[in-house]
Design a protein around this motif. Structure first.
Motif, PDB file in Angstrom:
ATOM      1  N   ALA A   1       3.998  -0.810  40.849  1.00 17.09           N
ATOM      2  CA  ALA A   1       3.314  -1.626  40.620  1.00 17.09           C
ATOM      3  C   ALA A   1       4.998  -2.573  39.936  1.00 17.09           C
ATOM      4  N   PRO A   2       4.357  -3.961  40.034  1.00 15.31           N
ATOM      5  CA  PRO A   2       5.574  -4.435  39.128  1.00 15.31           C
ATOM      6  C   PRO A   2       5.593  -4.745  37.654  1.00 15.31           C
ATOM      7  N   ALA A   3       4.076  -3.849  36.915  1.00 11.61           N
ATOM      8  CA  ALA A   3       4.595  -3.666  35.351  1.00 11.61           C
ATOM      9  C   ALA A   3       3.717  -2.495  35.115  1.00 11.61           C
ATOM     10  N   ALA A   4       3.747  -1.879  33.735  1.00  6.89           N
ATOM     11  CA  ALA A   4       2.544  -0.908  33.632  1.00  6.89           C
ATOM     12  C   ALA A   4       1.460  -1.168  33.504  1.00  6.89           C
ATOM     13  N   GLY A   5       0.462   0.069  33.854  1.00  6.74           N
ATOM     14  CA  GLY A   5      -0.970  -0.366  34.227  1.00  6.74           C
ATOM     15  C   GLY A   5      -1.926   0.376  35.076  1.00  6.74           C
ATOM     16  N   GLY A   6      -1.053   1.362  35.883  1.00  7.69           N
ATOM     17  CA  GLY A   6      -1.219   1.799  37.350  1.00  7.69           C
ATOM     18  C   GLY A   6      -2.252   0.593  37.909  1.00  7.69           C
ATOM     19  N   ALA A   7      -3.465   1.007  38.274  1.00  7.65           N
ATOM     20  CA  ALA A   7      -4.111   0.472  38.976  1.00  7.65           C
ATOM     21  C   ALA A   7      -5.492  -1.019  37.845  1.00  7.65           C
ATOM     22  N   TRP A   8      -5.221  -0.398  36.756  1.00  9.52           N
ATOM     23  CA  TRP A   8      -5.902  -1.220  35.518  1.00  9.52           C
ATOM     24  C   TRP A   8      -5.466  -2.811  35.927  1.00  9.52           C
ATOM     25  N   GLN A   9      -3.771  -3.021  36.275  1.00 12.66           N
ATOM     26  CA  GLN A   9      -3.655  -4.495  36.160  1.00 12.66           C
ATOM     27  C   GLN A   9      -4.487  -5.070  37.113  1.00 12.66           C
ATOM     28  N   PHE A  10      -4.850  -3.936  38.955  1.00  8.66           N
ATOM     29  CA  PHE A  10      -5.301  -5.294  39.342  1.00  8.66           C
ATOM     30  C   PHE A  10      -6.768  -5.397  39.081  1.00  8.66           C
ATOM     31  N   ARG A  11      -7.275  -5.000  38.016  1.00 15.08           N
ATOM     32  CA  ARG A  11      -8.528  -4.778  38.010  1.00 15.08           C
ATOM     33  C   ARG A  11      -9.769  -6.231  38.481  1.00 15.08           C
ATOM     34  N   TRP A  12     -10.438  -6.444  38.213  1.00 13.40           N
ATOM     35  CA  TRP A  12     -11.290  -7.710  37.935  1.00 13.40           C
ATOM     36  C   TRP A  12     -11.691  -8.469  36.737  1.00 13.40           C
ATOM     37  N   PRO A  13     -11.059  -9.781  36.855  1.00 14.73           N
ATOM     38  CA  PRO A  13     -11.149  -9.951  35.318  1.00 14.73           C
ATOM     39  C   PRO A  13     -12.620  -9.950  34.640  1.00 14.73           C
ATOM     40  N   SER A  14     -13.647  -9.774  35.584  1.00 14.07           N
ATOM     41  CA  SER A  14     -14.903  -9.607  34.468  1.00 14.07           C
ATOM     42  C   SER A  14     -14.585  -8.152  33.705  1.00 14.07           C
ATOM     43  N   LEU A  15     -14.649  -7.886  34.496  1.00 16.65           N
ATOM     44  CA  LEU A  15     -14.154  -6.301  34.076  1.00 16.65           C
ATOM     45  C   LEU A  15     -13.523  -6.040  32.012  1.00 16.65           C
TER      46      LEU A  15
ATOM     47  N   LEU B   1     -13.715  -4.055  28.487  1.00 15.49           N
ATOM     48  CA  LEU B   1     -13.726  -2.915  27.738  1.00 15.49           C
ATOM     49  C   LEU B   1     -15.377  -2.436  27.560  1.00 15.49           C
ATOM     50  N   SER B   2     -16.221  -3.647  27.430  1.00 18.07           N
ATOM     51  CA  SER B   2     -17.639  -2.904  27.366  1.00 18.07           C
ATOM     52  C   SER B   2     -18.044  -2.806  28.533  1.00 18.07           C
ATOM     53  N   THR B   3     -17.513  -3.348  29.689  1.00 18.82           N
ATOM     54  CA  THR B   3     -18.570  -2.583  30.962  1.00 18.82           C
ATOM     55  C   THR B   3     -17.846  -1.805  31.477  1.00 18.82           C
ATOM     56  N   VAL B   4     -16.428  -1.585  31.310  1.00 20.28           N
ATOM     57  CA  VAL B   4     -15.782   0.055  31.251  1.00 20.28           C
ATOM     58  C   VAL B   4     -16.473   0.966  31.838  1.00 20.28           C
TER      59      VAL B   4
ATOM     60  N   SER C   1     -12.045  -5.944  20.404  1.00 19.91           N
ATOM     61  CA  SER C   1     -11.550  -6.280  21.317  1.00 19.91           C
ATOM     62  C   SER C   1     -12.949  -5.909  22.210  1.00 19.91           C
ATOM     63  N   GLU C   2     -13.499  -5.507  21.907  1.00 20.87           N
ATOM     64  CA  GLU C   2     -14.905  -5.019  23.230  1.00 20.87           C
ATOM     65  C   GLU C   2     -14.854  -5.642  24.194  1.00 20.87           C
ATOM     66  N   ASN C   3     -14.382  -6.966  24.009  1.00 22.51           N
ATOM     67  CA  ASN C   3     -14.632  -7.827  24.879  1.00 22.51           C
ATOM     68  C   ASN C   3     -13.530  -8.113  25.706  1.00 22.51           C
TER      69      ASN C   3
ATOM     70  N   ALA D   1      -7.802  -5.211  32.211  1.00 22.88           N
ATOM     71  CA  ALA D   1      -6.655  -5.549  33.157  1.00 22.88           C
ATOM     72  C   ALA D   1      -5.384  -5.844  32.448  1.00 22.88           C
ATOM     73  N   THR D   2      -5.979  -6.987  30.752  1.00 18.77           N
ATOM     74  CA  THR D   2      -4.803  -7.001  29.704  1.00 18.77           C
ATOM     75  C   THR D   2      -4.737  -5.795  28.890  1.00 18.77           C
ATOM     76  N   ALA D   3      -5.812  -5.310  28.314  1.00 20.14           N
ATOM     77  CA  ALA D   3      -6.566  -4.325  27.177  1.00 20.14           C
ATOM     78  C   ALA D   3      -5.062  -2.916  28.081  1.00 20.14           C
ATOM     79  N   VAL D   4      -5.686  -2.065  28.836  1.00 17.09           N
ATOM     80  CA  VAL D   4      -5.145  -1.265  29.684  1.00 17.09           C
ATOM     81  C   VAL D   4      -3.136  -1.002  29.761  1.00 17.09           C
ATOM     82  N   PRO D   5      -3.437  -2.607  31.122  1.00 13.45           N
ATOM     83  CA  PRO D   5      -1.688  -1.623  30.954  1.00 13.45           C
ATOM     84  C   PRO D   5      -1.022  -2.645  29.311  1.00 13.45           C
ATOM     85  N   HIS D   6      -1.379  -3.027  28.582  1.00 10.66           N
ATOM     86  CA  HIS D   6      -0.904  -3.011  27.627  1.00 10.66           C
ATOM     87  C   HIS D   6      -0.543  -1.094  26.369  1.00 10.66           C
ATOM     88  N   TYR D   7      -1.835  -0.921  26.273  1.00 10.27           N
ATOM     89  CA  TYR D   7      -1.581   0.418  26.336  1.00 10.27           C
ATOM     90  C   TYR D   7      -0.764   1.716  26.881  1.00 10.27           C
TER      91      TYR D   7
END
Length: 399
Positions: free
Chosen positions: A53-67, A69-72, A91-93, A97-103
């Motif tokens: 992958a191009p950056a940290a985050g595994g598959a999470w960085q490719f998830r759709w925008p509407s996913l 932290l409240s719906t995952v 940060s519930e909403n 694809a941003t929050a998990v790669p940051h982690y």
């Protein structure tokens, strides 16, 4: 001397580049890196983690925008550092694809895992015996052919090689997961469909389907989430092979362990793994109840075949459709391991070890993201088990 699949393998006659190569830096790969460090191994010297992958985050960085932290479904903590401590208030909403790669990025830095990316492993070959490598020199090592992945396809020089084209190791931990292997089952007539077909892997937003009729195929959590979103802007038909099972009870740790154990039993017997999610049921939360109240969860059985204008059931019933969205899951990304011939006659790989991460036919190889460790429920524990067992098998000095 050591034994692989019942045969005696000669001593390693070449110096490995690293003792252990870890392929993949998602949840499982980072967990392995953490535990290898805890055991006293040094990154880039004793072990190396590569990730395509191009950056940290595994598959999470490719998830759709509407996913969000409240719906995952759930993000499980990596060992030694909680996800929550990396999140700002409110940060519930936030987009997953941003929050998990940051982690994951912060995690890699805190534990100095030194992941090399973007690097793709194209094939792994075994040079343990004359039988496993008749056309190459036997050196007792696993050879992983790698190539840097260019971030700019018009200018390959943008990404320079960060590792040699052939990494030699004594042991291998494969943590490539499933995201790169979306599965679409075969149905007669699929190639004649005049509308659009896509897998959930390629889903972006519901807005692109506004005003259309969308057939959503699949009975998992992803299918439910996308069906709920799309049904707000388009007409939908939901089809599944089996009647979905919803659960209104909380899915606690005990239930999670039981689900993992069922999948683990299959791979220990050499059977193709089932999905962990397939044995957990679908959570009956507020979103599901609201979707049911809107009539969205009117599930229909699988159609018989596909026609240019839609789908048709065996009884002749026809449904016109503009889009078929396949939320039909993923398969383990293991094509690069094909030369190792790990699969049995039935297509499965017989696994052993504490948490069924070790390949029974070749103890030098551990698979994470295969079977019980294919979800975040089992990835962390499997990472520790693989690190401990492989270092012990290889006789590496650990703290």
């Amino acid at each position: 001397m050591f034994t692989v699949s019942g045969r005696t393998v000669g001593s390693v006659t070449a110096t490995p580049d690293v003792e252990i190569l870890v392929i993949g830096a998602g949840q499982a790969g980072l967990s392995v890196g953490y535990h290898l460090r805890r055991l006293g191994l040094r990154p880039e010297q004793d072990f190396l983690i590569v990730d395509h992958a191009p950056a940290a985050g595994g598959a999470w960085q490719f998830r759709w925008p509407s996913l969000t932290l409240s719906t995952v479904n759930r993000v499980h903590d990596l060992p030694g550092m909680s996800f929550e401590e990396t999140l700002p208030d409110g940060s519930e909403n936030a987009q997953a694809a941003t929050a998990v790669p940051h982690y994951f990025e912060l995690y890699e830095k805190r534990f100095d895992l030194r992941v090399h990316r973007p690097v793709s492993v194209s094939v792994v070959c075994d040079r343990a015996t004359d039988a496993t490598c008749p056309d190459a020199e036997v050196d007792g090592l696993l050879h992983s052919e790698v190539r840097p992945v260019s971030l700019d396809h018009t200018d390959p020089s943008v990404v320079k090689p960060v590792v040699d084209s052939d990494i030699r190791s004594r042991g291998l931990i494969n943590a490539t997961g499933t995201w790169d292997k979306p599965f679409i089952p075969f149905y007669r007539g699929a190639d004649t469909f005049a509308g659009r077909q896509l897998h959930a892997h390629d889903y972006n937003t519901a807005g692109e389907f506004a005003g259309k009729h969308v057939v959503v195929v699949g009975g998992g959590i992803t299918a439910i989430q996308l069906l709920d979103e799309i049904s707000r802007v388009a007409d939908t038909t939901w089809v599944t092979r089996r009647e979905p099972v919803f659960r209104d009870s909380k899915f606690g740790p005990e239930a999670g362990r039981a689900a993992v154990a069922m999948v683990e039993d299959r791979v220990r017997r050499g059977l193709p793994p089932g999905s962990v999610v397939s044995v957990t049921g679908l959570p009956e939360d507020d979103r599901v109840r609201a979707a049911r109240a809107r009539g969205v969860l009117d599930r229909k059985p699988m159609f018989d075949h596909i026609e240019p204008g839609g789908i048709r059931w065996a009884d002749g019933t026809f449904q016109a459709a503009d889009v078929i969205l396949w939320a039909t899951g993923f398969r383990s990304s293991l094509d690069h391991l094909a030369p190792l011939r790990l699969r049995g006659p039935g297509g499965g790989i017989t696994m052993t070890g504490q948490l069924a991460t070790q390949v029974a036919a070749d103890p030098r190889i551990h698979l994470l993201g295969y079977g019980p460790s294919a979800s975040t429920i089992g990835a962390n524990r499997a990472g520790r088990a693989a690190a401990v067992e492989l270092t012990k098998y290889l006789g590496l000095h650990t703290v």
